[in-house]
Design an enzyme around this catalytic site. Structure first.
Site, PDB file in Angstrom:
ATOM      1  N   ALA A   1       2.889   7.231  -4.265  1.00  0.00           N
ATOM      2  CA  ALA A   1       2.241   6.825  -3.124  1.00  0.00           C
ATOM      3  C   ALA A   1       2.072   7.836  -2.171  1.00  0.00           C
ATOM      4  O   ALA A   1       2.570   8.945  -2.117  1.00  0.00           O
ATOM      5  CB  ALA A   1       3.043   5.602  -2.675  1.00  0.00           C
ATOM      6  N   ASN A   2       1.228   7.727  -1.208  1.00  0.00           N
ATOM      7  CA  ASN A   2       1.181   8.424   0.035  1.00  0.00           C
ATOM      8  C   ASN A   2       1.787   7.815   1.327  1.00  0.00           C
ATOM      9  O   ASN A   2       1.701   6.425   1.259  1.00  0.00           O
ATOM     10  CB  ASN A   2      -0.187   8.467   0.405  1.00  0.00           C
ATOM     11  CG  ASN A   2      -0.890   9.888  -0.206  1.00  0.00           C
ATOM     12  OD1 ASN A   2      -0.370  10.387  -1.225  1.00  0.00           O
ATOM     13  ND2 ASN A   2      -2.203  10.073   0.156  1.00  0.00           N
ATOM     14  N   ARG A   3       2.294   8.389   2.203  1.00  0.00           N
ATOM     15  CA  ARG A   3       2.925   7.743   3.206  1.00  0.00           C
ATOM     16  C   ARG A   3       1.939   7.249   4.103  1.00  0.00           C
ATOM     17  O   ARG A   3       0.962   8.012   4.543  1.00  0.00           O
ATOM     18  CB  ARG A   3       3.931   8.572   4.209  1.00  0.00           C
ATOM     19  CG  ARG A   3       5.172   9.274   3.102  1.00  0.00           C
ATOM     20  CD  ARG A   3       6.083   9.781   4.121  1.00  0.00           C
ATOM     21  NE  ARG A   3       7.011  10.789   3.217  1.00  0.00           N
ATOM     22  CZ  ARG A   3       7.764  10.373   2.787  1.00  0.00           C
ATOM     23  NH1 ARG A   3       8.296   9.054   2.725  1.00  0.00           N
ATOM     24  NH2 ARG A   3       8.867  11.056   2.018  1.00  0.00           N
TER      25      ARG A   3
END
Lengths: 241, 241
Positions: free
Chosen positions: A42-44
């Site tokens: 995931a991306n933050r």
């Protein structure tokens, strides 16, 4: 000055609905790319800036579709929400939401996905080495929509989250993607952009770079959407002449 | 029957505080393992079951330290919360919280981390292949604490989130980790364990396997903690004899 001009335009139009009759698509949040049923890449991204953009567009009278990755913040009122998990799902949802007058891609889309996610949980074995993750490139949602030959929204806005050489990277992105505007921010900034309430952005257009002062994500959203409404009005006037 | 016995024990002791004077450590939530400043690898975990366990232990009078990964749920009242992000930080926080009478490891710890996270955002290049992620094995928190020679909590409880062969995998885990109990659940179950409010677990102890019916995560927590309190009382009685 510029900000005063924007503010006065906003305050003078906040009761009117300059985006009335306009369709706006906003993407927000991260995407989650599965490794197996329990793990993912995931991306933050809290989704706060994207959700504020959707809310601001709705307040200006737009018909808004918010395509959101997995977030834990409240849903803005008055917008149509489509919840997705992966980049591929997000692109499909954006395409499905077309046509639009304005598309704002604020989501932090994962650039890569795991090529072949495991259908069952990968077991850790003490004797084996960790698994090698073979990645595949995800569809580029901003580029795909910005370069549509048919049905391209008249105003396509991308976001660039950078940790270094922010404006230089964003300039490259503006050109390579075919977007009309890029909103760039330094997510390593000490103001704590990721997950926080405030943002300090640069707006890149064909006319150049504007570096806005630090303000709340709500204010950033209002200014971007107000500018977008003005730009759209100019485009429509030019087309009518 | 068993559940009635547990229920009656709970109701008879709910005003008393059977864990009064006891120290309990609970881990909860996922861990996030950075790829670079904006990307990470994670496990799906809402933290609901772990947080309920901490709350239940506090209600029974325990001095509770809840070591939590990144979650978006409310913090339970009456517990000491230590917020961590990675598996390595979680292990350090657990060790720091020792000594304890009971340790319950409900967090969904990432088995692997990226060997060398990038200090700046990895740029996507159209010419390059996706980056290869070299993974390294994370510390095994359950095993590390269960096999401590000095200061091992008298009752060490692990969780096993499985998608297939749930009990078989959990039996293997009970043995290989050196835990006293394993609480196993099928996270691919149609009741929607991950992120949901309900759970259906198997409790594995040296005495065998108990398969509990589906119930709320709150009820699962109350039953586990009540059982743990009873077990601890037995251990103390045995030690005193």
């Amino acid at each position: 000055d510029l900000l005063a001009a924007i503010e006065s335009r906003f305050s003078s139009t906040s009761d009117a609905k300059p985006l009335s009759g306009c369709r706006v698509i906003v993407t927000s949040g991260p995407t989650h790319e599965p490794i197996d049923p329990v793990r993912y890449i995931a991306n933050r991204s809290s989704g706060k800036q994207g959700h504020e953009l959707a809310a601001a567009a709705a307040r200006l009278g737009a018909d808004v579709t918010l395509v959101s990755g997995p977030v834990s913040i409240a849903e803005p009122a008055g917008v149509r929400i489509v919840r997705v998990s992966t980049a591929e799902e997000m692109l499909a949802a954006v395409k499905h939401a077309l046509p639009a007058d304005i598309a704002i891609f604020a989501a932090a889309v994962a650039d890569w996905r795991v090529a072949t996610p495991n259908t069952s949980k990968i077991k850790k074995s003490t004797s084996d080495a960790p698994p090698a993750l073979t990645l595949a490139e995800n569809p580029d949602i901003l580029k795909t929509i910005a370069q549509l030959r048919k049905g391209r929204p008249p105003l396509v806005v991308g976001f660039a989250a950078e940790t270094n050489d922010v404006v230089a990277h964003a300039k490259k992105k503006l050109k390579s993607k075919g977007a009309d505007w890029i909103v760039a921010n330094d997510v390593s900034s000490p103001i704590g952009v990721m997950g926080g309430e405030r943002n300090a952005v640069h707006l890149l257009t064909s006319a150049g770079v504007e570096s806005w002062p630090e303000m709340s994500k709500t204010e950033v959203a209002i200014r971007i959407v107000t500018r977008a409404a003005a730009h759209l009005a100019t485009l429509k006037r030019d087309a009518a002449e």
